[in-house]
Design a protein around this motif. Structure first.
Motif, PDB file in Angstrom:
ATOM      1  N   LEU A  58       3.676   8.804 -13.340  1.00 17.17           N
ATOM      2  CA  LEU A  58       4.610  10.069 -12.864  1.00 17.17           C
ATOM      3  C   LEU A  58       6.449   9.734 -13.615  1.00 17.17           C
ATOM      4  O   LEU A  58       6.709   9.890 -13.415  1.00 17.17           O
TER       5      LEU A  58
ATOM      6  N   ALA B 179       5.425  20.887 -11.044  1.00 16.78           N
ATOM      7  CA  ALA B 179       5.269  18.855 -10.171  1.00 16.78           C
ATOM      8  C   ALA B 179       4.333  18.927  -9.673  1.00 16.78           C
ATOM      9  O   ALA B 179       3.872  17.689 -10.236  1.00 16.78           O
ATOM     10  N   ARG B 180       3.715  19.604  -8.974  1.00 15.83           N
ATOM     11  CA  ARG B 180       2.345  20.122  -8.250  1.00 15.83           C
ATOM     12  C   ARG B 180       1.056  19.781  -9.491  1.00 15.83           C
ATOM     13  O   ARG B 180       0.330  18.785  -9.434  1.00 15.83           O
TER      14      ARG B 180
ATOM     15  N   LYS C 213      10.015  11.111 -12.793  1.00 16.58           N
ATOM     16  CA  LYS C 213      10.266  11.012 -11.462  1.00 16.58           C
ATOM     17  C   LYS C 213      11.583  11.886 -10.993  1.00 16.58           C
ATOM     18  O   LYS C 213      11.775  11.884  -9.213  1.00 16.58           O
TER      19      LYS C 213
ATOM     20  N   ALA D 226       6.715  10.239  -2.433  1.00 12.12           N
ATOM     21  CA  ALA D 226       7.342  12.002  -2.737  1.00 12.12           C
ATOM     22  C   ALA D 226       5.847  12.447  -3.523  1.00 12.12           C
ATOM     23  O   ALA D 226       6.231  13.912  -3.204  1.00 12.12           O
ATOM     24  N   ALA D 227       5.463  12.162  -4.384  1.00 11.73           N
ATOM     25  CA  ALA D 227       4.774  13.181  -5.590  1.00 11.73           C
ATOM     26  C   ALA D 227       3.482  13.290  -4.624  1.00 11.73           C
ATOM     27  O   ALA D 227       3.213  15.112  -4.912  1.00 11.73           O
ATOM     28  N   LEU D 228       3.095  12.861  -4.279  1.00 11.94           N
ATOM     29  CA  LEU D 228       2.026  13.178  -3.630  1.00 11.94           C
ATOM     30  C   LEU D 228       1.537  14.206  -2.549  1.00 11.94           C
ATOM     31  O   LEU D 228       1.388  14.520  -1.565  1.00 11.94           O
TER      32      LEU D 228
ATOM     33  N   TRP E 181      11.008  14.090  -8.253  1.00 13.31           N
ATOM     34  CA  TRP E 181      11.194  13.891  -6.646  1.00 13.31           C
ATOM     35  C   TRP E 181      12.267  13.497  -5.697  1.00 13.31           C
ATOM     36  O   TRP E 181      11.452  13.072  -5.263  1.00 13.31           O
TER      37      TRP E 181
ATOM     38  N   GLY F 175      -2.598  25.923  -6.466  1.00  9.95           N
ATOM     39  CA  GLY F 175      -1.953  25.145  -6.108  1.00  9.95           C
ATOM     40  C   GLY F 175      -0.680  25.732  -5.252  1.00  9.95           C
ATOM     41  O   GLY F 175       0.217  24.964  -4.476  1.00  9.95           O
ATOM     42  N   GLU F 176      -0.098  26.709  -5.323  1.00  9.07           N
ATOM     43  CA  GLU F 176       0.734  27.425  -4.410  1.00  9.07           C
ATOM     44  C   GLU F 176       0.229  27.172  -2.690  1.00  9.07           C
ATOM     45  O   GLU F 176      -0.958  27.266  -2.567  1.00  9.07           O
TER      46      GLU F 176
ATOM     47  N   LEU G  56       7.701   6.214  -4.827  1.00 14.60           N
ATOM     48  CA  LEU G  56       7.762   8.317  -6.015  1.00 14.60           C
ATOM     49  C   LEU G  56       6.793   8.516  -6.108  1.00 14.60           C
ATOM     50  O   LEU G  56       6.214   9.719  -5.387  1.00 14.60           O
TER      51      LEU G  56
ATOM     52  N   VAL H 215       1.291  16.531 -10.575  1.00 19.37           N
ATOM     53  CA  VAL H 215       1.101  14.852 -10.096  1.00 19.37           C
ATOM     54  C   VAL H 215      -1.125  15.292  -9.491  1.00 19.37           C
ATOM     55  O   VAL H 215      -1.687  14.732 -10.100  1.00 19.37           O
ATOM     56  N   GLN H 216      -0.927  16.698 -10.387  1.00 19.71           N
ATOM     57  CA  GLN H 216      -2.531  16.600 -10.022  1.00 19.71           C
ATOM     58  C   GLN H 216      -2.656  16.519 -11.247  1.00 19.71           C
ATOM     59  O   GLN H 216      -4.174  14.745 -11.392  1.00 19.71           O
TER      60      GLN H 216
ATOM     61  N   SER I 212       4.268  16.015  -2.058  1.00 21.86           N
ATOM     62  CA  SER I 212       5.379  17.930  -2.899  1.00 21.86           C
ATOM     63  C   SER I 212       3.557  18.444  -3.514  1.00 21.86           C
ATOM     64  O   SER I 212       3.775  19.419  -3.269  1.00 21.86           O
ATOM     65  N   LEU I 213       1.908  17.945  -2.331  1.00 17.42           N
ATOM     66  CA  LEU I 213       0.876  18.494  -2.984  1.00 17.42           C
ATOM     67  C   LEU I 213       0.930  19.337  -1.414  1.00 17.42           C
ATOM     68  O   LEU I 213       0.889  19.796  -0.784  1.00 17.42           O
ATOM     69  N   ALA I 214       0.338  20.766  -1.896  1.00 16.58           N
ATOM     70  CA  ALA I 214       0.294  22.205  -0.510  1.00 16.58           C
ATOM     71  C   ALA I 214      -0.951  22.109  -0.670  1.00 16.58           C
ATOM     72  O   ALA I 214      -1.562  21.197  -1.630  1.00 16.58           O
ATOM     73  N   PRO I 215      -1.225  22.125   0.839  1.00 15.79           N
ATOM     74  CA  PRO I 215      -2.825  21.842   1.158  1.00 15.79           C
ATOM     75  C   PRO I 215      -3.156  22.949   0.818  1.00 15.79           C
ATOM     76  O   PRO I 215      -3.076  24.116  -0.239  1.00 15.79           O
ATOM     77  N   VAL I 216      -4.301  22.241  -0.304  1.00 16.61           N
ATOM     78  CA  VAL I 216      -5.487  23.608  -0.661  1.00 16.61           C
ATOM     79  C   VAL I 216      -6.796  24.130   0.187  1.00 16.61           C
ATOM     80  O   VAL I 216      -6.767  23.527   1.618  1.00 16.61           O
TER      81      VAL I 216
END
Lengths: 296, 214
Positions: free
Chosen positions: B206, B148-149, B210, A48-50, B213, B128-129, A45, B152-153, A52-56
């Motif tokens: 999270l 979702a992002r 859950k 998958a969550a990490l 994801w 975050g985009e 989990l 996570v953050q 899903s983070l987009a590059p910054v």
């Protein structure tokens, strides 16, 4: 396969990075072990969550603004980076206005202009601030400088010392050194627990820089200090020496802290740690060749 | 895990053998020139590393304004201290270390000072985009992915700093365990253990969401 071995591979398993043979072994274990299975689910989990983070990336307009502020800050010798934060600047506006007003009144009376400086925030807004030394102790100003905020020269502090020597210590000479090291006395007189809280990172960096200048391995020294601070985070480093102990190489690190018991918060206690740098990376605990402490 | 979109120079510094990586300018020459006060050289260094610093600062603080402040502070410190950079570690490693230390100090200061203005959630959404779609991170469109992002953050920020820093450096910035260990001055085993614990803690936070994801 036991749980301990499985746990070592569990993160790779959850991320899909295990080779097929090993993956099958882990899968087999997970079918029978609810605890490891639940752990694998949690790791999957979070993976998958990490993922899903987009590059910054820094937005282009921000980039231009930051670069302009960095170079402007350097040119004007600006200090106290925190106060460049636009939110802090905005919120401090009222206080600044009062202080500026006060300064004008004082200026009218005294005719002086000392204490004023014009600064440029990163938002490109010129802000007139009043640096008010009277409002801060010398130590506070020095602390800002120690944190790289440039108010006073670092040289005005009692700073940590590093050296490389040809000393080949034994038990007795090490004890003698620990009892007679003058800088521990200076730190005991000069610094308190709150100084250690505020300045320890800056002092670690300073000591590492000095150690590198003396021919030592700065990152290794910092790793040793970090290791010591795992059990007691608030210690102020004052001395490092590259030497020998019973003919083996050692890095001696001395850190000061308040006494274990007693009313004073002065850093009157000094801990002496001597590590073998060649063994430290493999196993810090086994690399410790001598430890002692002194109380002023 | 996923490699962030970092500059070619950073890839070079990490010794990554990517066939399509551009050959970077001679970094030591740039550093020498910057040390001598060459503004153009400093600007090139800034442009090469700004995203690395900003990304890490953003992940550590969760706030674009704080990330901007921190990036500014880090480069001011670099400008002041580049003369003392010994080249014993790569410039990139040194920069990461400065950023982690400044983030730690900054967060500590922020804890002592009340929030002065409202949260920057809207701005966070913009940051975050995705900036570039990669096969492993094909961007999901719309509010769900964005939410979702955000979750996570937020969860990352709830982790203690001792877990967050190694987790971010390894999982999001793509550094090897030994690089993280060198940077944080910790034994490799400690770094692995903290990342493991950080991942478990993050999942715990999270868990109520859950399905996002699955």
């Amino acid at each position: 396969m036991d749980c301990r071995r499985v746990k070592k591979s569990l993160m790779e398993y959850a991320d899909g990075g295990l080779p097929a043979g090993r993956r099958d072994e882990v899968s087999l274990h997970l079918e029978a072990c609810t605890e490891c299975s639940a752990m694998a689910d949690r790791l999957a989990l979070s993976g998958a969550a990490l993922g899903s983070l987009a590059p910054v990336e820094m937005p282009p307009d921000t980039s231009a603004r930051v670069f302009a502020a960095v170079t402007a800050g350097e040119e004007t010798g600006r200090a106290a980076g925190f106060f460049r934060s636009p939110r802090v600047v905005a919120a401090a506006g009222l206080v600044t206005a009062v202080l500026v007003g006060l300064a004008i009144v004082v200026g009218l009376v005294t005719g002086g202009r000392d204490g004023e400086e014009t600064t440029v925030t990163k938002r490109g807004v010129a802000t007139q601030a009043v640096s008010a030394p009277a409002g801060e102790s010398a130590l506070q100003l020095e602390q800002k400088d120690a944190l790289g905020e440039g108010v006073l020269p670092f040289a005005s502090l009692v700073t940590p010392v590093a050296r490389a020597t040809s000393n080949n210590y034994d038990e007795a000479s090490m004890k003698n050194m620990a009892e007679s090291l003058e800088i521990t006395e200076s730190f005991a007189n000069r610094y308190t627990l709150s100084d250690a809280i505020n300045m320890r990172y800056a002092f670690i960096e300073k000591l590492a820089d000095e150690f590198v200048a003396a021919g030592g391995d700065g990152p290794m020294l910092e790793a040793m200090i970090s290791y010591v601070q795992q059990t007691e985070p608030v210690l102020l480093p004052c001395y490092a020496e590259k030497a020998l102990f019973s003919s083996q190489p050692v890095y001696i690190v001395v850190l000061t802290g308040p006494p274990r018991s007693g009313a004073t918060s002065q850093l009157t206690r000094a801990e002496f740690w001597a590590f073998n740098p060649e063994k430290f990376t493999a196993n810090p605990e086994l690399s410790l060749v001598w430890w002692g402490q002194s109380q002023k | 895990m996923q490699q962030s979109d970092l500059t070619p120079m950073l890839h070079y510094n990490r010794g990554m053998n990517e066939p399509d990586a551009e050959v970077p300018p001679a970094e030591d020459t740039l550093i020498s020139r910057a040390r001598a006060g060459d503004r153009d050289a400093f600007e090139q260094i800034f442009n090469s590393y700004r995203n690395q610093v900003y990304s890490l600062a953003y992940r550590m603080t969760g706030n674009p304004t704080d990330a901007e402040d921190l990036t500014q502070e880090v480069f001011m410190q670099v400008m002041r201290k580049i003369g003392s950079f010994q080249g014993r570690s790569s410039f990139s490693t040194w920069l990461y270390r400065v950023t982690v230390n400044r983030s730690r100090d900054y967060m500590r200061s922020r804890k002592r000072i009340p929030e002065l203005l409202s949260d920057d959630h809207e701005a966070v959404e913009r940051v975050g985009e995705p900036v570039g779609a990669t096969p492993a991170r094909a961007p999901e469109s719309g509010a769900i992915a964005s939410e979702a992002r955000r979750l996570v953050q937020d969860a990352l920020l709830e982790l203690p700093e001792t877990l967050r820093a190694p987790l971010v450096l390894h999982e999001l910035e793509g550094l090897e365990y030994r690089e993280v260990a060198r940077m944080l001055r910790l034994p490799v085993g400690t770094v692995k253990s903290r990342i493991f614990r950080g991942r478990l803690k993050l999942a715990e936070l999270l868990e109520p969401h859950k399905e996002q994801w699955r």
